[in-house]
Design a protein around this motif. Structure first.
Motif, mmCIF file in Angstrom:
data_model
loop_
_atom_site.group_PDB
_atom_site.id
_atom_site.type_symbol
_atom_site.label_atom_id
_atom_site.label_comp_id
_atom_site.label_asym_id
_atom_site.label_seq_id
_atom_site.Cartn_x
_atom_site.Cartn_y
_atom_site.Cartn_z
ATOM 1 N N TYR A 20 0.833 -1.207 0.000
ATOM 2 C CA TYR A 20 0.000 0.000 0.000
ATOM 3 C C TYR A 20 0.869 1.260 0.000
ATOM 4 O O TYR A 20 0.638 2.188 -0.772
ATOM 5 C CB TYR A 20 -0.921 -0.016 1.222
ATOM 6 C CG TYR A 20 -1.704 1.262 1.407
ATOM 7 C CD1 TYR A 20 -2.884 1.479 0.713
ATOM 8 C CD2 TYR A 20 -1.248 2.258 2.262
ATOM 9 C CE1 TYR A 20 -3.602 2.665 0.880
ATOM 10 C CE2 TYR A 20 -1.955 3.444 2.428
ATOM 11 C CZ TYR A 20 -3.133 3.633 1.735
ATOM 12 O OH TYR A 20 -3.826 4.804 1.892
ATOM 13 N N ARG A 73 4.022 1.604 -0.923
ATOM 14 C CA ARG A 73 4.775 1.738 -2.179
ATOM 15 C C ARG A 73 3.885 2.320 -3.283
ATOM 16 O O ARG A 73 4.335 3.145 -4.080
ATOM 17 C CB ARG A 73 5.378 0.404 -2.604
ATOM 18 C CG ARG A 73 6.521 -0.013 -1.692
ATOM 19 C CD ARG A 73 7.334 -1.147 -2.274
ATOM 20 N NE ARG A 73 8.331 -1.602 -1.326
ATOM 21 C CZ ARG A 73 9.471 -0.984 -1.068
ATOM 22 N NH1 ARG A 73 9.749 0.143 -1.695
ATOM 23 N NH2 ARG A 73 10.327 -1.463 -0.193
ATOM 24 N N ASP A 74 2.620 1.889 -3.304
ATOM 25 C CA ASP A 74 1.674 2.458 -4.267
ATOM 26 C C ASP A 74 1.444 3.940 -3.988
ATOM 27 O O ASP A 74 1.358 4.757 -4.898
ATOM 28 C CB ASP A 74 0.338 1.705 -4.235
ATOM 29 C CG ASP A 74 0.430 0.324 -4.857
ATOM 30 O OD1 ASP A 74 1.417 0.043 -5.594
ATOM 31 O OD2 ASP A 74 -0.482 -0.497 -4.625
ATOM 32 N N GLU A 75 1.341 4.301 -2.713
ATOM 33 C CA GLU A 75 1.167 5.702 -2.320
ATOM 34 C C GLU A 75 2.373 6.530 -2.742
ATOM 35 O O GLU A 75 2.233 7.676 -3.161
ATOM 36 C CB GLU A 75 0.985 5.814 -0.802
ATOM 37 C CG GLU A 75 -0.376 5.418 -0.301
ATOM 38 C CD GLU A 75 -1.439 6.444 -0.650
ATOM 39 O OE1 GLU A 75 -1.289 7.618 -0.291
ATOM 40 O OE2 GLU A 75 -2.404 6.047 -1.307
ATOM 41 N N LYS A 85 4.259 6.088 -5.260
ATOM 42 C CA LYS A 85 4.272 6.259 -6.717
ATOM 43 C C LYS A 85 3.339 7.373 -7.164
ATOM 44 O O LYS A 85 3.551 7.983 -8.202
ATOM 45 C CB LYS A 85 3.869 4.964 -7.407
ATOM 46 C CG LYS A 85 4.888 3.874 -7.302
ATOM 47 C CD LYS A 85 4.374 2.619 -7.966
ATOM 48 C CE LYS A 85 5.331 1.454 -7.745
ATOM 49 N NZ LYS A 85 4.776 0.197 -8.281
ATOM 50 N N SER A 86 2.273 7.610 -6.396
ATOM 51 C CA SER A 86 1.284 8.604 -6.837
ATOM 52 C C SER A 86 1.582 10.002 -6.337
ATOM 53 O O SER A 86 2.468 10.299 -5.674
ATOM 54 C CB SER A 86 -0.098 8.204 -6.392
ATOM 55 O OG SER A 86 -0.178 7.993 -5.002
#
Length: 70
Positions: A63, A65-67, A69-70
């Motif tokens: 979660y 790591r996805d945050e 990226k954005s």
């Protein structure tokens, strides 16, 4: 010697802190509101994942790591 889980926990804590989150682990024994895993809290104190300390480190790390990226 630090365990693999300890290394992952340290890495996820650092990632969480850098994104404005806190990684928590309840140190009390397992019970209804503590299932023995982790909780992720945002900078406002709201639980993002693991309301009953039921989020595994891997799930929280993904979660975050996805945050990142954005």
């Amino acid at each position: 010697m630090e365990t693999i889980n300890g290394q992952q926990e340290r890495r996820v804590r650092k990632l969480a802190n850098g994104l404005g989150y806190r990684l928590l682990k309840d140190q009390r024994g397992i019970h209804l509101n503590n299932l023995g895993e982790y909780q992720l809290v945002n900078d406002r104190g709201m639980v993002v994942m693991g309301s009953t300390f039921d989020a595994p480190l891997g799930q929280i790390e993904e979660y975050l790591r996805d945050e990142a990226k954005s």
